[in-house]
Write a protein that holds these residues in place. Structure first.
Motif, PDB file in Angstrom:
ATOM      1  N   ILE A  18       0.830  -1.206   0.000  1.00  0.00           N
ATOM      2  CA  ILE A  18       0.000   0.000   0.000  1.00  0.00           C
ATOM      3  C   ILE A  18       0.866   1.258   0.000  1.00  0.00           C
ATOM      4  O   ILE A  18       0.550   2.247  -0.663  1.00  0.00           O
ATOM      5  N   MET A  19       1.982   1.229   0.728  1.00  0.00           N
ATOM      6  CA  MET A  19       2.879   2.387   0.764  1.00  0.00           C
ATOM      7  C   MET A  19       3.417   2.688  -0.638  1.00  0.00           C
ATOM      8  O   MET A  19       3.404   3.849  -1.069  1.00  0.00           O
ATOM      9  N   ILE A  20       3.850   1.659  -1.345  1.00  0.00           N
ATOM     10  CA  ILE A  20       4.375   1.875  -2.700  1.00  0.00           C
ATOM     11  C   ILE A  20       3.249   2.289  -3.640  1.00  0.00           C
ATOM     12  O   ILE A  20       3.409   3.205  -4.457  1.00  0.00           O
ATOM     13  N   ALA A  21       2.095   1.668  -3.519  1.00  0.00           N
ATOM     14  CA  ALA A  21       0.944   2.047  -4.348  1.00  0.00           C
ATOM     15  C   ALA A  21       0.584   3.508  -4.132  1.00  0.00           C
ATOM     16  O   ALA A  21       0.288   4.237  -5.088  1.00  0.00           O
ATOM     17  N   ALA A  22       0.621   3.955  -2.881  1.00  0.00           N
ATOM     18  CA  ALA A  22       0.295   5.351  -2.570  1.00  0.00           C
ATOM     19  C   ALA A  22       1.234   6.309  -3.299  1.00  0.00           C
ATOM     20  O   ALA A  22       0.823   7.392  -3.718  1.00  0.00           O
ATOM     21  N   MET A  23       2.478   5.911  -3.468  1.00  0.00           N
ATOM     22  CA  MET A  23       3.443   6.761  -4.170  1.00  0.00           C
ATOM     23  C   MET A  23       3.094   6.876  -5.658  1.00  0.00           C
ATOM     24  O   MET A  23       3.389   7.875  -6.292  1.00  0.00           O
ATOM     25  N   PHE A  24       2.458   5.865  -6.211  1.00  0.00           N
ATOM     26  CA  PHE A  24       2.056   5.885  -7.620  1.00  0.00           C
ATOM     27  C   PHE A  24       0.826   6.755  -7.848  1.00  0.00           C
ATOM     28  O   PHE A  24       0.627   7.272  -8.937  1.00  0.00           O
ATOM     29  N   PHE A  25       0.021   6.911  -6.832  1.00  0.00           N
ATOM     30  CA  PHE A  25      -1.229   7.656  -6.972  1.00  0.00           C
ATOM     31  C   PHE A  25      -1.214   8.969  -6.198  1.00  0.00           C
ATOM     32  O   PHE A  25      -2.254   9.572  -5.976  1.00  0.00           O
ATOM     33  N   SER A  26      -0.028   9.411  -5.838  1.00  0.00           N
ATOM     34  CA  SER A  26       0.120  10.656  -5.093  1.00  0.00           C
ATOM     35  C   SER A  26      -0.319  11.856  -5.924  1.00  0.00           C
ATOM     36  O   SER A  26      -0.080  11.915  -7.134  1.00  0.00           O
ATOM     37  N   ASP A  75       0.962  14.711  -5.317  1.00  0.00           N
ATOM     38  CA  ASP A  75       2.205  15.474  -5.381  1.00  0.00           C
ATOM     39  C   ASP A  75       3.028  14.958  -6.564  1.00  0.00           C
ATOM     40  O   ASP A  75       3.668  13.910  -6.490  1.00  0.00           O
ATOM     41  N   LYS A  76       3.007  15.691  -7.653  1.00  0.00           N
ATOM     42  CA  LYS A  76       3.665  15.243  -8.883  1.00  0.00           C
ATOM     43  C   LYS A  76       5.169  15.071  -8.711  1.00  0.00           C
ATOM     44  O   LYS A  76       5.776  14.250  -9.388  1.00  0.00           O
TER      45      LYS A  76
END
Length: 169
Positions: A46-54, A56-57
């Motif tokens: 989930i942490m890595i997934a969150a980085m993909f859908f952030s 913050d560009k």
């Protein structure tokens, strides 16, 4: 007892007990937010997934981005990185701490590095002062896999709370 309250509520997941636990966890570790998951493995994913859908560009990850990790950890640290198509760059460990070798980390950081995923191994927190100095003003996100170090302290602060996100188990 908590289990009786869950059974009586007829809500077996993501109910009031989970909300209460998340609030207690935030208070204990000193983070702003907490989201309960089924496992540390799931938390890492989930942490890595969150980085993909952030939103913050500048911090958002895309396939092929470089992530630095220590060579010693669990497969569940590495699998989400592979699943999302990230370029994993392994850095050797310091034999005294079993954490990422900070001198080798310094040499591994490039203009392609988007994330340093620090693993606090066996209850031993990383030296986050050095890591943050190495990151400097670059647009590199620090993430923490703290799944085996709940309660570990570095300079009076809980490990798992130094990066943008941290996972616990």
């Amino acid at each position: 007892c908590a289990i009786q309250r869950v059974i009586k509520s007829d809500k077996y997941s993501m109910g009031q007990e989970v909300l209460r636990y998340e609030a207690d966890f935030v208070s204990y570790v000193g983070s702003k937010y907490a989201v309960m998951t089924s496992s540390g493995s799931t938390a890492n994913l989930i942490m890595i997934a969150a980085m993909f859908f952030s939103k913050d560009k500048e911090r958002r990850l895309v396939r092929g981005d470089e992530v630095i990790v220590p060579v010693v950890s669990w497969s569940t640290t590495y699998f989400p990185l592979q699943q999302y198509g990230l370029k994993v760059k392994f850095v050797d460990i310091d034999r005294d701490t079993l954490n990422i070798d900070l001198e080798k980390l310094k040499g591994a950081i490039t203009n392609r590095t988007k994330v340093i995923l620090a693993v606090n191994l066996l209850g031993n927190p990383n030296d986050f002062d050095v890591i943050k100095t190495l990151i400097g003003g670059r647009k590199i996100s620090l993430l923490e896999d703290n799944c085996e170090s709940l309660g570990a302290i570095f300079r009076g602060k809980q490990a798992g709370t130094f990066g943008l996100m941290g996972t616990f188990s």
